[in-house]
Motif scaffolding. Structure first.
Motif, PDB file in Angstrom:
ATOM      1  N   GLU A 119    -108.628  37.224  -4.085  1.00 25.17           N
ATOM      2  CA  GLU A 119    -107.639  36.893  -3.056  1.00 25.17           C
ATOM      3  C   GLU A 119    -106.313  37.562  -3.399  1.00 25.17           C
ATOM      4  OE1 GLU A 119    -107.824  34.674  -0.375  1.00 25.17           O
ATOM      5  OE2 GLU A 119    -109.982  34.437  -0.670  1.00 25.17           O
ATOM      6  N   SER A 120    -105.719  38.264  -2.466  1.00 25.98           N
ATOM      7  CA  SER A 120    -104.454  38.946  -2.759  1.00 25.98           C
ATOM      8  C   SER A 120    -103.338  37.968  -3.070  1.00 25.98           C
ATOM      9  CB  SER A 120    -104.051  39.853  -1.598  1.00 25.98           C
ATOM     10  OG  SER A 120    -103.819  39.104  -0.427  1.00 25.98           O
ATOM     11  N   SER A 121    -103.421  36.746  -2.557  1.00 28.66           N
ATOM     12  CA  SER A 121    -102.378  35.761  -2.818  1.00 28.66           C
ATOM     13  C   SER A 121    -102.384  35.285  -4.267  1.00 28.66           C
ATOM     14  CB  SER A 121    -102.536  34.557  -1.881  1.00 28.66           C
ATOM     15  OG  SER A 121    -103.781  33.926  -2.110  1.00 28.66           O
ATOM     16  N   SER A 122    -103.512  35.440  -4.971  1.00 32.93           N
ATOM     17  CA  SER A 122    -103.588  35.012  -6.364  1.00 32.93           C
ATOM     18  C   SER A 122    -103.188  36.110  -7.338  1.00 32.93           C
ATOM     19  CB  SER A 122    -104.991  34.507  -6.686  1.00 32.93           C
ATOM     20  OG  SER A 122    -105.933  35.548  -6.558  1.00 32.93           O
ATOM     21  N   LEU A 123    -102.976  37.323  -6.849  1.00 33.77           N
ATOM     22  CA  LEU A 123    -102.675  38.447  -7.731  1.00 33.77           C
ATOM     23  C   LEU A 123    -101.354  38.292  -8.487  1.00 33.77           C
ATOM     24  CD1 LEU A 123    -103.803  41.029  -8.844  1.00 33.77           C
ATOM     25  CD2 LEU A 123    -102.779  42.252  -6.944  1.00 33.77           C
ATOM     26  N   PRO A 124    -100.246  37.903  -7.864  1.00 29.78           N
ATOM     27  CA  PRO A 124     -99.013  37.757  -8.642  1.00 29.78           C
ATOM     28  C   PRO A 124     -99.158  36.768  -9.806  1.00 29.78           C
ATOM     29  CG  PRO A 124     -98.491  37.823  -6.327  1.00 29.78           C
ATOM     30  CD  PRO A 124     -99.995  37.721  -6.435  1.00 29.78           C
ATOM     31  N   LYS A 125     -99.862  35.681  -9.593  1.00 32.28           N
ATOM     32  CA  LYS A 125    -100.075  34.701 -10.662  1.00 32.28           C
ATOM     33  C   LYS A 125    -100.892  35.330 -11.792  1.00 32.28           C
ATOM     34  CE  LYS A 125    -101.871  30.059 -11.512  1.00 32.28           C
ATOM     35  NZ  LYS A 125    -102.483  28.876 -10.905  1.00 32.28           N
ATOM     36  N   LEU A 126    -101.933  36.077 -11.437  1.00 33.31           N
ATOM     37  CA  LEU A 126    -102.752  36.752 -12.431  1.00 33.31           C
ATOM     38  C   LEU A 126    -101.942  37.794 -13.193  1.00 33.31           C
ATOM     39  CD1 LEU A 126    -105.534  37.276 -13.721  1.00 33.31           C
ATOM     40  CD2 LEU A 126    -105.993  38.870 -11.841  1.00 33.31           C
ATOM     41  N   ILE A 127    -101.110  38.544 -12.496  1.00 36.31           N
ATOM     42  CA  ILE A 127    -100.266  39.555 -13.148  1.00 36.31           C
ATOM     43  C   ILE A 127     -99.343  38.891 -14.155  1.00 36.31           C
ATOM     44  CG2 ILE A 127     -98.376  41.193 -12.790  1.00 36.31           C
ATOM     45  CD1 ILE A 127     -99.744  41.891 -10.089  1.00 36.31           C
ATOM     46  N   ARG A 128     -98.692  37.791 -13.772  1.00 30.41           N
ATOM     47  CA  ARG A 128     -97.790  37.080 -14.683  1.00 30.41           C
ATOM     48  C   ARG A 128     -98.534  36.629 -15.936  1.00 30.41           C
ATOM     49  NH1 ARG A 128     -96.578  34.576  -9.728  1.00 30.41           N
ATOM     50  NH2 ARG A 128     -94.709  35.457  -8.800  1.00 30.41           N
ATOM     51  N   LYS A 129     -99.725  36.092 -15.766  1.00 31.81           N
ATOM     52  CA  LYS A 129    -100.527  35.590 -16.885  1.00 31.81           C
ATOM     53  C   LYS A 129    -100.917  36.731 -17.823  1.00 31.81           C
ATOM     54  CE  LYS A 129    -104.930  33.292 -17.858  1.00 31.81           C
ATOM     55  NZ  LYS A 129    -106.145  32.731 -17.272  1.00 31.81           N
ATOM     56  N   LEU A 130    -101.472  37.804 -17.265  1.00 36.66           N
ATOM     57  CA  LEU A 130    -101.915  38.931 -18.094  1.00 36.66           C
ATOM     58  C   LEU A 130    -100.734  39.648 -18.744  1.00 36.66           C
ATOM     59  CD1 LEU A 130    -104.723  40.342 -15.777  1.00 36.66           C
ATOM     60  CD2 LEU A 130    -105.004  39.002 -17.874  1.00 36.66           C
ATOM     61  N   ALA A 131     -99.629  39.788 -18.022  1.00 37.87           N
ATOM     62  CA  ALA A 131     -98.439  40.434 -18.586  1.00 37.87           C
ATOM     63  C   ALA A 131     -97.906  39.618 -19.753  1.00 37.87           C
ATOM     64  CB  ALA A 131     -97.368  40.604 -17.514  1.00 37.87           C
TER      65      ALA A 131
ATOM     66  N   MET B 200     -98.881  52.007  -1.248  1.00 35.71           N
ATOM     67  CA  MET B 200     -97.460  51.787  -1.517  1.00 35.71           C
ATOM     68  C   MET B 200     -97.017  50.455  -0.924  1.00 35.71           C
ATOM     69  SD  MET B 200     -95.190  53.205  -3.201  1.00 35.71           S
ATOM     70  CE  MET B 200     -93.558  52.647  -3.556  1.00 35.71           C
ATOM     71  N   ARG B 201     -97.590  50.108   0.207  1.00 40.64           N
ATOM     72  CA  ARG B 201     -97.243  48.838   0.845  1.00 40.64           C
ATOM     73  C   ARG B 201     -97.585  47.661  -0.075  1.00 40.64           C
ATOM     74  NH1 ARG B 201     -98.973  46.849   6.901  1.00 40.64           N
ATOM     75  NH2 ARG B 201     -97.891  44.874   6.798  1.00 40.64           N
ATOM     76  N   GLU B 202     -98.761  47.711  -0.705  1.00 38.22           N
ATOM     77  CA  GLU B 202     -99.132  46.661  -1.663  1.00 38.22           C
ATOM     78  C   GLU B 202     -98.171  46.645  -2.842  1.00 38.22           C
ATOM     79  OE1 GLU B 202    -103.949  46.139  -1.312  1.00 38.22           O
ATOM     80  OE2 GLU B 202    -103.176  47.617  -2.716  1.00 38.22           O
ATOM     81  N   CYS B 203     -97.802  47.815  -3.333  1.00 35.06           N
ATOM     82  CA  CYS B 203     -96.849  47.894  -4.450  1.00 35.06           C
ATOM     83  C   CYS B 203     -95.539  47.213  -4.082  1.00 35.06           C
ATOM     84  CB  CYS B 203     -96.588  49.352  -4.825  1.00 35.06           C
ATOM     85  SG  CYS B 203     -97.979  50.193  -5.570  1.00 35.06           S
ATOM     86  N   GLU B 204     -95.036  47.512  -2.897  1.00 36.41           N
ATOM     87  CA  GLU B 204     -93.770  46.925  -2.452  1.00 36.41           C
ATOM     88  C   GLU B 204     -93.882  45.416  -2.295  1.00 36.41           C
ATOM     89  OE1 GLU B 204     -93.223  49.300   1.037  1.00 36.41           O
ATOM     90  OE2 GLU B 204     -92.252  50.922  -0.074  1.00 36.41           O
ATOM     91  N   GLU B 205     -95.008  44.950  -1.749  1.00 31.37           N
ATOM     92  CA  GLU B 205     -95.221  43.516  -1.552  1.00 31.37           C
ATOM     93  C   GLU B 205     -95.237  42.771  -2.889  1.00 31.37           C
ATOM     94  OE1 GLU B 205     -98.920  40.683  -0.224  1.00 31.37           O
ATOM     95  OE2 GLU B 205     -98.667  42.572   0.846  1.00 31.37           O
ATOM     96  N   TYR B 206     -96.005  43.275  -3.856  1.00 29.46           N
ATOM     97  CA  TYR B 206     -96.089  42.600  -5.152  1.00 29.46           C
ATOM     98  C   TYR B 206     -94.793  42.742  -5.931  1.00 29.46           C
ATOM     99  CZ  TYR B 206    -100.958  42.043  -3.985  1.00 29.46           C
ATOM    100  OH  TYR B 206    -102.115  41.698  -3.352  1.00 29.46           O
ATOM    101  N   TYR B 207     -94.103  43.854  -5.766  1.00 30.39           N
ATOM    102  CA  TYR B 207     -92.793  44.012  -6.401  1.00 30.39           C
ATOM    103  C   TYR B 207     -91.849  42.911  -5.925  1.00 30.39           C
ATOM    104  CZ  TYR B 207     -88.114  45.793  -7.251  1.00 30.39           C
ATOM    105  OH  TYR B 207     -86.803  45.915  -7.627  1.00 30.39           O
TER     106      TYR B 207
END
Length: 91
Positions: A31-43, A61-68
């Motif tokens: 799920e794309s909505s869970s990606l920021p949480k996963l990024i924070r955990k792995l980072a 690029m649109r995904e990059c901007e959204e997650y940024y």
């Protein structure tokens, strides 16, 4: 360098640098909505073992901007664009 060639097929503007440790991994979140949480955990895990820089590559690029936008309030993130191709320390 081999890993990044797939993301820049023409090869321009790729500046090689020495990196240590394991090879990059491709991780999907489902799920794309869970990606920021996963990024924070792995980072957080990577910073805990001494890594200073983490690169996150999205399909568009649109995904990059959204997650940024979602991550910039939580950690020092840089959005790399053709006009600003610099990776700073952080995630």
């Amino acid at each position: 360098m081999q890993f990044t060639k797939a993301f820049a097929p023409a090869g321009e503007d790729i500046e090689p640098f020495e990196r240590h440790g394991n090879k990059p991994r491709v991780i999907g979140a489902g799920e794309s909505s869970s990606l920021p949480k996963l990024i924070r955990k792995l980072a957080g895990k990577q910073f805990a073992v001494g890594n200073e820089t983490i690169g996150i590559i999205c399909k568009t690029m649109r995904e990059c901007e959204e997650y940024y936008q979602q991550l910039k309030h939580d950690c020092a993130v840089s959005l790399i664009t053709p006009k600003l191709p610099v990776l700073k320390k952080g995630c």
